[in-house]
Motif scaffolding. Structure first.
Motif, PDB file in Angstrom:
ATOM      1  N   SER A   1       0.869   4.004  -2.925  1.00 13.53           N
ATOM      2  CA  SER A   1       0.641   5.438  -2.660  1.00 13.53           C
ATOM      3  C   SER A   1       1.725   6.289  -3.324  1.00 13.53           C
ATOM      4  O   SER A   1       1.426   7.313  -3.960  1.00 13.53           O
TER       5      SER A   1
ATOM      6  N   VAL B   1       1.171   6.220  -7.144  1.00  9.28           N
ATOM      7  CA  VAL B   1       0.052   7.063  -7.589  1.00  9.28           C
ATOM      8  C   VAL B   1       0.478   8.528  -7.589  1.00  9.28           C
ATOM      9  O   VAL B   1       0.193   9.288  -8.524  1.00  9.28           O
ATOM     10  N   LEU B   2       1.177   8.914  -6.529  1.00 15.19           N
ATOM     11  CA  LEU B   2       1.656  10.296  -6.432  1.00 15.19           C
ATOM     12  C   LEU B   2       2.573  10.639  -7.614  1.00 15.19           C
ATOM     13  O   LEU B   2       2.431  11.691  -8.255  1.00 15.19           O
TER      14      LEU B   2
ATOM     15  N   LEU C   1       0.833  -1.211   0.000  1.00 17.59           N
ATOM     16  CA  LEU C   1       0.000   0.000   0.000  1.00 17.59           C
ATOM     17  C   LEU C   1       0.866   1.259   0.000  1.00 17.59           C
ATOM     18  O   LEU C   1       0.535   2.251  -0.654  1.00 17.59           O
ATOM     19  N   PHE C   2       1.966   1.200   0.722  1.00 16.72           N
ATOM     20  CA  PHE C   2       2.887   2.336   0.716  1.00 16.72           C
ATOM     21  C   PHE C   2       3.464   2.530  -0.684  1.00 16.72           C
ATOM     22  O   PHE C   2       3.516   3.648  -1.210  1.00 16.72           O
TER      23      PHE C   2
END
Lengths: 254, 104
Positions: free
Chosen positions: B70, B73-74, B66-67
């Motif tokens: 994230s 996506v950024l 998940l990290f």
């Protein structure tokens, strides 16, 4: 588009193939470890190198090949094995239905067979992310084949390497994360391609994503197919009542 | 013909038939407008299903994935370069797993 292929690929087709090649090349980071795993698994299942290569050349669908190898090793009967492999690949039917309107018409039969053979999760996802972009101006079939080529060559080579060397990748190298990251990158690209349809696309993404988790227990990869159906349904419901959306035929000129 | 060869041939013929069903045709299969409109949501649904499945159900190391997602996506939203997104996500995953004693 057909005339571009009448006497082999024309200059525009070549340039489009090169553009697809550039776009599809990052997938190699993810394909290589996946192929190494397949090659090592095939060897562990007792398959010879020619058998391993033959399957990669003819089936050319990673997850179903791993399923094949696993079932072969377990001694599952031939009917159940081949049926399972085909069911695992059912999603290719959905990809084909989505992709077909974007590709060229009046193309020679060998090219139509080639573009069919080249259909994978990766070639679909990468090429489609380009096709849905309003600014897309390449020859579509050539671009699509360019996107597919790195996956094909990477898959064939890494399968051989995996068979020869076994799984030599250390656990600390997180290359298995590469394919999901490619899909994530493409998802962001597709979601941000047309802001006017953001609501319906977000609904489709959430519906499909959450369903993929909830329905993951279904056998034969059917959870993925069901999740895709839920996503399409939710996206359609949200877009219902809005001004009509242009289909692939109304997209940029080929 | 060996049993293995027969299985490979049947599996590859079945898979190719699935691929050819739509892409092997000279003209697209005619479909109702409603179906065509629904098809517009197919790419995002497929990608999202694949992404959620891989990141959420990918086995141990959920927090690290998940990290990584994230960060990716950024990067995808800001830089819009696939290779940067992939490498950035890989680096984030590696850093998280290397630095966190709780993560496998």
């Amino acid at each position: 588009m057909g005339e571009e292929w009448d006497n082999g690929p024309g200059p525009r087709a070549r340039a489009s193939f090169a553009a697809g090649l550039a776009k599809g090349s990052p997938i190699l980071i993810g394909i290589l470890p996946f192929g190494l795993i397949y090659g090592a698994a095939a060897k562990a299942a007792g398959l010879s190198l020619p058998d391993t290569v033959l399957m990669s050349l003819t089936v050319f669908a990673g997850s179903s090949q791993l399923v094949f190898v696993g079932l072969w090793q377990e001694g599952v009967n031939a009917f159940a094995l081949t049926f399972t492999v085909v069911v695992v690949n059912l999603r290719l039917l959905i990809y084909g239905s989505s992709l077909a309107p974007f590709l060229g018409r009046n193309e020679p039969l060998p090219l139509r067979v080639l573009r069919s053979y080249a259909l994978t999760d990766e070639s679909y996802a990468i090429s489609m992310a380009g096709f849905v972009n309003p600014g897309f101006r390449h020859s579509r079939t050539a671009y699509y084949l360019g996107c597919a080529f790195p996956t094909w060559i990477g898959w064939q080579c890494s399968g051989i390497m995996g068979h020869l060397a076994g799984s030599a990748l250390p656990e600390s190298v997180p290359l298995r994360m590469a394919v999901p990251l490619v899909f994530l990158s493409l998802l962001v690209s597709v979601l941000s391609a047309s802001p006017s349809k953001a609501a319906s696309k977000a609904a489709a993404a959430l519906g499909a994503g959450l369903s993929a988790i909830l329905l993951s227990g279904l056998p034969y990869n059917l959870g993925l197919i069901a999740a895709i159906a839920v996503g399409v349904l939710m996206g359609s419901l949200v877009s219902m009542g809005r001004p009509s959306v242009p289909g692939p035929g109304a997209g940029p000129k080929r | 013909m060996s049993a293995f060869l027969a299985c490979v041939l049947v599996a590859s013929a079945g898979t190719l038939a699935l691929r050819l069903f739509f892409l092997g045709r000279d003209e697209p299969v005619p479909s109702p407008d409603m179906l065509r409109a629904a098809m517009e949501h197919l790419p995002v649904s497929i990608l999202s299903a694949l992404v959620f499945r891989e990141f959420i159900l990918g086995g141990p190391g959920l927090t690290a994935r998940l990290f990584s997602a994230s960060v990716a996506v950024l990067l995808a939203l800001t830089l819009r370069k696939d290779i940067v997104t992939i490498l950035g996500g890989l680096l984030a995953y590696w850093a998280f797993t290397a630095l966190s004693p709780l993560s496998p």
